[in-house]
Write a protein that holds these residues in place. Structure first.
Motif, PDB file in Angstrom:
ATOM      1  N   SER A   1       1.491  24.948  -5.016  1.00 41.35           N
ATOM      2  CA  SER A   1       1.562  23.527  -5.356  1.00 41.35           C
ATOM      3  C   SER A   1       3.018  23.086  -5.360  1.00 41.35           C
ATOM      4  O   SER A   1       3.917  23.888  -5.583  1.00 41.35           O
TER       5      SER A   1
ATOM      6  N   HIS B   1       2.617   9.574  -8.199  1.00 42.30           N
ATOM      7  CA  HIS B   1       2.659   9.086  -9.577  1.00 42.30           C
ATOM      8  C   HIS B   1       3.913   8.246  -9.764  1.00 42.30           C
ATOM      9  O   HIS B   1       4.950   8.511  -9.142  1.00 42.30           O
TER      10      HIS B   1
ATOM     11  N   SER C   1      -0.939   6.034 -10.810  1.00 39.00           N
ATOM     12  CA  SER C   1      -1.165   7.134  -9.871  1.00 39.00           C
ATOM     13  C   SER C   1      -2.035   6.627  -8.734  1.00 39.00           C
ATOM     14  O   SER C   1      -2.846   5.711  -8.911  1.00 39.00           O
TER      15      SER C   1
ATOM     16  N   ILE D   1      -2.000  19.160 -11.801  1.00 38.98           N
ATOM     17  CA  ILE D   1      -1.834  19.471 -10.378  1.00 38.98           C
ATOM     18  C   ILE D   1      -2.709  20.671 -10.043  1.00 38.98           C
ATOM     19  O   ILE D   1      -2.585  21.731 -10.662  1.00 38.98           O
TER      20      ILE D   1
ATOM     21  N   GLN E   1      -2.053  21.483  -3.932  1.00 39.16           N
ATOM     22  CA  GLN E   1      -1.736  20.060  -3.855  1.00 39.16           C
ATOM     23  C   GLN E   1      -0.228  19.808  -3.872  1.00 39.16           C
ATOM     24  O   GLN E   1       0.533  20.569  -4.459  1.00 39.16           O
TER      25      GLN E   1
ATOM     26  N   LEU F   1      -0.012  15.175 -16.812  1.00 35.89           N
ATOM     27  CA  LEU F   1       0.003  15.419 -15.365  1.00 35.89           C
ATOM     28  C   LEU F   1      -0.777  16.693 -15.068  1.00 35.89           C
ATOM     29  O   LEU F   1      -0.499  17.742 -15.658  1.00 35.89           O
TER      30      LEU F   1
ATOM     31  N   LEU G   1       5.699  19.771  -6.609  1.00 35.29           N
ATOM     32  CA  LEU G   1       5.981  18.529  -7.317  1.00 35.29           C
ATOM     33  C   LEU G   1       7.265  17.969  -6.719  1.00 35.29           C
ATOM     34  O   LEU G   1       8.338  18.539  -6.892  1.00 35.29           O
TER      35      LEU G   1
ATOM     36  N   HIS H   1       2.159  16.776  -5.174  1.00 30.08           N
ATOM     37  CA  HIS H   1       2.236  15.546  -5.942  1.00 30.08           C
ATOM     38  C   HIS H   1       3.664  15.022  -5.879  1.00 30.08           C
ATOM     39  O   HIS H   1       4.616  15.788  -5.996  1.00 30.08           O
TER      40      HIS H   1
ATOM     41  N   PRO I   1       2.387  13.420   0.477  1.00 23.54           N
ATOM     42  CA  PRO I   1       1.783  13.923  -0.752  1.00 23.54           C
ATOM     43  C   PRO I   1       0.278  13.667  -0.817  1.00 23.54           C
ATOM     44  O   PRO I   1      -0.240  12.752  -0.164  1.00 23.54           O
ATOM     45  N   ASP I   2      -0.407  14.477  -1.602  1.00 24.52           N
ATOM     46  CA  ASP I   2      -1.823  14.229  -1.896  1.00 24.52           C
ATOM     47  C   ASP I   2      -1.964  13.128  -2.936  1.00 24.52           C
ATOM     48  O   ASP I   2      -2.904  12.340  -2.884  1.00 24.52           O
ATOM     49  N   VAL I   3      -1.033  13.115  -3.894  1.00 22.99           N
ATOM     50  CA  VAL I   3      -1.074  12.137  -4.986  1.00 22.99           C
ATOM     51  C   VAL I   3       0.343  11.657  -5.260  1.00 22.99           C
ATOM     52  O   VAL I   3       1.286  12.440  -5.196  1.00 22.99           O
TER      53      VAL I   3
END
Length: 254
Positions: free
Chosen positions: A197, A217, A227, A24, A28, A22, A199, A30, A213-215
């Motif tokens: 950042s 998973h 992802s 980041i 960001q 992972l 998570l 995530h 979120p930007d990404v």
């Protein structure tokens, strides 16, 4: 900000994370989703340095430092923050005193002056007001007698005061009604910036409607198996995780 490579973790000699990767970037957000027992909370605990989680292989680099070589205190001072799924009560420890002690410990470590009581209380009341927290909670023992929503607001209050570089939010939406979810999410969103950042660990899309979120998973069987963008969370909400298992079975067969 964070680079996790081939992370293998055991709890009581049982493998939980099995080669997790992972990355980041700074700024960001995530999100990590996945079925029960996939290892989502384990990931958060390993980042924070909780006892009982044995890293048997792999590496974690945080802002260019070896995170696994750092103690829990060193991680916190460096800017790692974990908001618990089930925040614990600390009887006999005044909430305001706890928060001021934590904040000033970080300030000392960075070579900054400690905040005096008046300056700290102004900052504390301002942040608590933004979270619609009852001021009486600030003078009680940490989380003692707090409702589920009050505990979660207190976690975000800690985050707002400590200003971490990496915030790990472990199922922050757990136990929140719609109004509390909105207030807590607004508190998180106020802290989004280019140097921080996050998570976000969650089961449900509803949190990601508020904290976009930007990404996204998907964690299954101890590793990241998919992802994508926020549309991936919508697909999981609509279809569950069965399609991922079918996908994995197809790869094994080939």
């Amino acid at each position: 900000m964070l680079k996790i490579s081939n992370l293998h973790v055991e709890v009581d000699n049982k493998p939980i994370l099995n080669g997790l990767d992972l990355h980041i970037e700074a700024g960001q957000v995530h999100a990590v989703m996945g079925p029960n027992g996939a290892g989502k909370s384990t990931l958060g605990y390993v980042l924070a340095g909780r006892d009982g989680y044995t890293v048997v292989d792999g590496s974690i680099e945080f802002m260019g430092q070896d995170l696994l070589a750092m103690s829990v205190d060193e991680r916190a001072i460096a800017g790692v923050f974990l908001a618990f799924q089930y925040p614990v009560a600390i009887p006999g420890v005044n909430n305001s005193y706890f928060l001021r002690t934590a904040l000033n410990a970080r300030r000392r470590a960075r070579g900054e002056e400690e905040l005096d009581a008046m300056s700290f209380m102004r900052q504390l009341r301002e942040q608590a007001g933004l979270l619609d927290m009852d001021p009486k909670l600030l003078q009680r023992s940490v989380n003692e007698g707090f409702s589920g929503g009050e505990k979660k607001r207190n976690e975000i209050l800690q985050m707002a005061l400590l200003q971490p570089a990496l915030a790990v939010l472990d199922e922050t939406d757990s136990g929140l009604d719609i109004d509390a979810l909105r207030i807590v999410s607004e508190g998180v969103n106020r802290l989004r910036d280019d140097n921080r950042s996050m998570l976000v660990i969650t089961h449900y899309q509803r949190l990601l409607d508020h904290i976009v979120p930007d990404v996204v998973h998907v964690l299954a069987d101890g590793r990241i198996v998919a992802s994508g963008g926020k549309e991936l969370a919508l697909k999981l909400e609509d279809q569950g995780y069965a399609w991922l298992k079918q996908q994995g079975d197809t790869r094994k067969a080939s």
